[in-house]
Scaffold this active site. Structure first.
Site, PDB file in Angstrom:
ATOM      1  N   SER A   8       0.832  -1.198   0.000  1.00  0.00           N
ATOM      2  CA  SER A   8       0.000   0.000   0.000  1.00  0.00           C
ATOM      3  C   SER A   8       0.869   1.251   0.000  1.00  0.00           C
ATOM      4  O   SER A   8       1.861   1.333   0.715  1.00  0.00           O
ATOM      5  CB  SER A   8      -0.915   0.007   1.230  1.00  0.00           C
ATOM      6  OG  SER A   8      -1.632   1.222   1.289  1.00  0.00           O
ATOM      7  N   LYS A  60       0.788  -1.412   6.070  1.00  0.00           N
ATOM      8  CA  LYS A  60      -0.041  -2.480   5.499  1.00  0.00           C
ATOM      9  C   LYS A  60       0.812  -3.429   4.653  1.00  0.00           C
ATOM     10  O   LYS A  60       1.545  -3.000   3.766  1.00  0.00           O
ATOM     11  CB  LYS A  60      -1.145  -1.871   4.647  1.00  0.00           C
ATOM     12  CG  LYS A  60      -2.194  -2.878   4.178  1.00  0.00           C
ATOM     13  CD  LYS A  60      -3.354  -2.142   3.500  1.00  0.00           C
ATOM     14  CE  LYS A  60      -4.469  -3.103   3.114  1.00  0.00           C
ATOM     15  NZ  LYS A  60      -4.065  -3.971   2.007  1.00  0.00           N
TER      16      LYS A  60
END
Length: 222
Positions: free
Chosen positions: A153, A159
């Site tokens: 991400s 993430k």
């Protein structure tokens, strides 16, 4: 096509065997790593990570015997039965001679079907082999419900995505869909000939190629 699938199946099993061995190696490597076994998505009782990976290996190893036994059904052929299996315009014994020559040329134990009229429209061997590919895909997809793999991400720096397992999941979904197409194509062949064999064969060959590549990607990248 039957000869092609027989040969491709042998190659697929080799790649599957390498993945099974990789899981076994991880089973030994993680033999002393304690984790929680989970049921209904909740912690249940303790187990080792090694036991989990050894179970992956055992789960997939079952599929080798299934693929091998189902592929043997392709050895029964209708070659020499001419248009619809009656042997019209062919000399006596022609179908048997075709099977003998094909077996000699390929090294595979091809035999003439007992009833050539039945064998000409029949695509049962494709149906049951495709079902074995689907069964393996279902198992492989379940195994690939695995943890994170790499940063994924640009907006959420922390993430991390399980990108390789996700690729394998998607391949498995495609194989499962192909099996449904094979089922419909096998059912749709009317009377003395199945004109739906092109899409049926394309789906099976595609499934084998996709699974082989997915298995290698999982083993080498994840």
């Amino acid at each position: 096509v039957k000869l092609a699938v027989i040969k491709m199946n042998e190659k697929l099993i080799k790649h599957l065997s390498l993945l099974i061995e990789a899981f076994r190696q991880k089973g030994k490597e993680f033999a002393d790593v304690i984790k929680m076994g989970r049921t209904q998505l909740q912690d249940a009782v303790p187990m080792t990570l090694g036991q989990e990976f050894e179970a992956f290996a055992a789960n997939l190893e079952e599929e080798i015997a299934r693929l091998q036994s189902n592929a043997k059904l392709f050895l029964e052929i209708n070659m020499g039965g001419t248009a619809i299996g009656t042997g019209l315009n062919a000399p006596k014994g022609y179908a048997q001679l075709c099977a003998q020559k094909l077996a000699a040329l390929t090294g595979e134990a091809f035999v003439t079907a007992a009833n050539l009229v039945e064998a000409t429209p029949d695509t049962g061997s494709y149906v049951i082999y495709s079902s074995a590919l689907k069964r393996m895909a279902v198992k492989l997809s379940k195994i690939c419900n695995l943890p994170k793999m790499q940063p994924g991400s640009s907006i959420m720096p922390g993430k991390v995505n399980p990108v390789i397992p996700e690729v394998v999941n998607q391949v498995c979904f495609k194989v499962i869909g192909n099996d449904l197409t094979v089922t419909f194509a096998a059912e749709a062949g009317q009377l003395q000939l199945n004109v739906m064999e092109p899409v049926l064969c394309q789906c099976i060959i595609e499934s084998i190629v996709f699974l082989e590549r997915a298995i290698d990607t999982l083993r080498t990248k994840c």
